[in-house]
Motif scaffolding. Sequence first.
Motif, PDB file in Angstrom:
ATOM      1  N   GLU A 188      41.743  15.033   3.605  1.00 46.04           N
ATOM      2  CA  GLU A 188      41.282  16.401   3.403  1.00 46.04           C
ATOM      3  C   GLU A 188      41.088  17.058   4.770  1.00 46.04           C
ATOM      4  N   LYS A 189      41.545  18.280   4.905  1.00 46.29           N
ATOM      5  CA  LYS A 189      41.539  18.937   6.216  1.00 46.29           C
ATOM      6  C   LYS A 189      40.156  18.970   6.856  1.00 46.29           C
ATOM      7  N   ASP A 190      39.133  19.244   6.067  1.00 47.20           N
ATOM      8  CA  ASP A 190      37.791  19.329   6.645  1.00 47.20           C
ATOM      9  C   ASP A 190      37.108  17.975   6.770  1.00 47.20           C
ATOM     10  N   ARG A 191      37.849  16.895   6.481  1.00 46.17           N
ATOM     11  CA  ARG A 191      37.306  15.547   6.625  1.00 46.17           C
ATOM     12  C   ARG A 191      38.101  14.699   7.627  1.00 46.17           C
ATOM     13  N   ILE A 192      38.947  15.372   8.395  1.00 47.30           N
ATOM     14  CA  ILE A 192      39.671  14.656   9.445  1.00 47.30           C
ATOM     15  C   ILE A 192      38.663  14.099  10.455  1.00 47.30           C
ATOM     16  N   ILE A 193      38.823  12.842  10.800  1.00 47.96           N
ATOM     17  CA  ILE A 193      37.945  12.207  11.789  1.00 47.96           C
ATOM     18  C   ILE A 193      38.610  12.323  13.156  1.00 47.96           C
ATOM     19  N   ASN A 194      37.985  13.073  14.049  1.00 45.09           N
ATOM     20  CA  ASN A 194      38.597  13.285  15.368  1.00 45.09           C
ATOM     21  C   ASN A 194      37.646  13.031  16.535  1.00 45.09           C
ATOM     22  N   GLY A 195      36.443  12.547  16.252  1.00 43.58           N
ATOM     23  CA  GLY A 195      35.505  12.218  17.316  1.00 43.58           C
ATOM     24  C   GLY A 195      34.722  13.387  17.869  1.00 43.58           C
ATOM     25  N   SER A 196      34.966  14.593  17.379  1.00 44.65           N
ATOM     26  CA  SER A 196      34.340  15.777  17.971  1.00 44.65           C
ATOM     27  C   SER A 196      32.838  15.837  17.761  1.00 44.65           C
ATOM     28  N   THR A 197      32.323  15.144  16.750  1.00 40.57           N
ATOM     29  CA  THR A 197      30.879  15.187  16.476  1.00 40.57           C
ATOM     30  C   THR A 197      30.122  14.015  17.105  1.00 40.57           C
ATOM     31  N   ILE A 198      30.821  13.151  17.818  1.00 40.45           N
ATOM     32  CA  ILE A 198      30.161  12.023  18.489  1.00 40.45           C
ATOM     33  C   ILE A 198      29.214  12.560  19.554  1.00 40.45           C
ATOM     34  N   GLU A 199      28.025  11.971  19.618  1.00 40.12           N
ATOM     35  CA  GLU A 199      27.024  12.419  20.581  1.00 40.12           C
ATOM     36  C   GLU A 199      26.232  11.247  21.136  1.00 40.12           C
ATOM     37  N   LYS A 200      25.464  11.526  22.154  1.00 41.09           N
ATOM     38  CA  LYS A 200      24.620  10.526  22.805  1.00 41.09           C
ATOM     39  C   LYS A 200      23.746   9.810  21.768  1.00 41.09           C
ATOM     40  N   ASP A 201      23.620   8.497  21.934  1.00 45.21           N
ATOM     41  CA  ASP A 201      22.808   7.604  21.103  1.00 45.21           C
ATOM     42  C   ASP A 201      23.475   7.202  19.789  1.00 45.21           C
ATOM     43  N   ASP A 202      24.669   7.715  19.494  1.00 46.82           N
ATOM     44  CA  ASP A 202      25.420   7.145  18.373  1.00 46.82           C
ATOM     45  C   ASP A 202      25.737   5.692  18.691  1.00 46.82           C
ATOM     46  N   VAL A 203      26.059   4.926  17.656  1.00 45.84           N
ATOM     47  CA  VAL A 203      26.316   3.502  17.864  1.00 45.84           C
ATOM     48  C   VAL A 203      27.765   3.160  17.551  1.00 45.84           C
ATOM     49  N   LEU A 204      28.223   2.076  18.166  1.00 42.03           N
ATOM     50  CA  LEU A 204      29.567   1.560  17.922  1.00 42.03           C
ATOM     51  C   LEU A 204      29.452   0.242  17.181  1.00 42.03           C
ATOM     52  N   LEU A 205      30.135   0.155  16.050  1.00 45.61           N
ATOM     53  CA  LEU A 205      30.216  -1.090  15.299  1.00 45.61           C
ATOM     54  C   LEU A 205      31.603  -1.676  15.503  1.00 45.61           C
ATOM     55  N   PRO A 265      49.011  13.159  -3.986  1.00 47.20           N
ATOM     56  CA  PRO A 265      47.995  12.845  -4.980  1.00 47.20           C
ATOM     57  C   PRO A 265      47.165  14.072  -5.350  1.00 47.20           C
ATOM     58  N   THR A 266      46.650  14.074  -6.546  1.00 48.75           N
ATOM     59  CA  THR A 266      45.815  15.184  -6.998  1.00 48.75           C
ATOM     60  C   THR A 266      44.404  15.042  -6.422  1.00 48.75           C
ATOM     61  N   GLY A 267      43.649  16.124  -6.489  1.00 53.20           N
ATOM     62  CA  GLY A 267      42.247  16.076  -6.066  1.00 53.20           C
ATOM     63  C   GLY A 267      41.988  16.566  -4.660  1.00 53.20           C
ATOM     64  N   TYR A 268      43.042  16.857  -3.902  1.00 49.23           N
ATOM     65  CA  TYR A 268      42.870  17.368  -2.543  1.00 49.23           C
ATOM     66  C   TYR A 268      42.948  18.890  -2.561  1.00 49.23           C
ATOM     67  N   ARG A 269      42.012  19.537  -1.863  1.00 54.55           N
ATOM     68  CA  ARG A 269      42.012  20.994  -1.759  1.00 54.55           C
ATOM     69  C   ARG A 269      42.962  21.465  -0.658  1.00 54.55           C
ATOM     70  N   GLN A 270      42.855  20.818   0.516  1.00 57.54           N
ATOM     71  CA  GLN A 270      43.718  21.133   1.658  1.00 57.54           C
ATOM     72  C   GLN A 270      44.244  19.822   2.250  1.00 57.54           C
ATOM     73  N   PRO A 271      45.208  19.198   1.574  1.00 60.50           N
ATOM     74  CA  PRO A 271      45.698  17.891   2.046  1.00 60.50           C
ATOM     75  C   PRO A 271      46.476  18.014   3.353  1.00 60.50           C
ATOM     76  N   VAL A 272      46.179  17.122   4.264  1.00 59.88           N
ATOM     77  CA  VAL A 272      46.900  17.032   5.535  1.00 59.88           C
ATOM     78  C   VAL A 272      47.565  15.664   5.600  1.00 59.88           C
ATOM     79  N   ALA A 277      42.657   8.962   7.138  1.00 60.84           N
ATOM     80  CA  ALA A 277      43.739   9.114   6.168  1.00 60.84           C
ATOM     81  C   ALA A 277      43.835   7.922   5.216  1.00 60.84           C
ATOM     82  N   GLU A 278      43.937   8.232   3.940  1.00 60.56           N
ATOM     83  CA  GLU A 278      44.230   7.215   2.939  1.00 60.56           C
ATOM     84  C   GLU A 278      45.721   6.900   3.007  1.00 60.56           C
TER      85      GLU A 278
END
Length: 352
Positions: A172-189, A59-66, A107-108
């Motif tokens: 998008e490569k810089d929008r991959i969700i990998n859990g690395s930014t999870i920190e104390k006091d975040d919530v789980l839904l 698809p178009t619109g991706y700068r660095q598609p993974v 990923a879409e």
Amino acid sequence: MTASRTSHPDTNGVTYQSSGVDIDAGNRLVEKIKPFVRRTLRPEVLGGIGGFGALFELPTGYRQPVLVSGTDGVGTKLKLAFQAARHSTIGIDLVAMSVNDILVQGAEPLFFLDYYACGKLDVDIAAEVIQGIASGCEQAGCALIGGETAEMPGMYAMGEYDLAGFAVGVVEKDRIINGSTIEKDDVLLGIASSGPHANGFSLIRKIISQNETVLDSMVAGGKLIDVLLAPTRIYAKPIMSLIRALPVKGLAHITGGGLSENIPRVLPVDTLARIDLASWVRPPLFIWLQQQGNVSEQEMLRVFNCGIGMVVILSVKHAQEALDILSAAGEAAWQIGTVRSREADAPPIEFV
């Protein structure tokens, strides 16, 4: 979708058809499924059904598609579908198990391929299954661009088949969700499941067998077979809406391994998840299974989703907005826990 490869009948000798493989049935299946496969197609699909390989343009619109890929099956839930002669929704399960897996990395879903294997091809049953696969693809917003129908005499019991699915998505490569930014006091839904989805059915079938429970029994608010064969929920569209609106830090598909093993997969090593089991109402089916099978709570949480099919992790300041977005998308969701600091010898998940 490609049919089984065979030769034309030859009345003067042994033929492929006489050995149990019928190319004509395969060709009839391909023609029968074309209308509902077409409904799944996206603009990026190049070519039609029946080629040796399926073509899909990024698809178009991706700068660095993974590209993100996943594969899965339906497991022994198929046994109950055979027993009940219900084949219309098992294909939705197939799509869901792969699509929900690639979704957790942001990923879409783009396209899906299936593999349908049987001993003797029943065109009507196979078409019903693949129509369910197409329905799942429509729910996920991905195209059903190919697959394989394999007729293999002697490999499967009469009336039975096996399924495998393969999904590919893009992020998008810089929008991959990998859990690395999870920190104390975040919530789980936690987002509600539609039932056991396609996990734990070997245990479910053992409990049913040991208790000699009839599948048409009224259990957990409905016929047992209806509750068990409810198709796996596909979270693609609501989760993609959530990702576009808010900084989601982590996602966990509650599949094989239940809540106990899937949530820790996305957590940084210095954190743990504290889950409040009273924060949602466990569906009656899981209570019935636990009682009838005398299953420990620890085993329930390790095998089943217990009513939570997908977990979202984000900052507490975004929690209510996320719940509102999910509710607007028709999903039932609850704040089920928080992220805590973890000592080196502590387990990665706590249930309270």
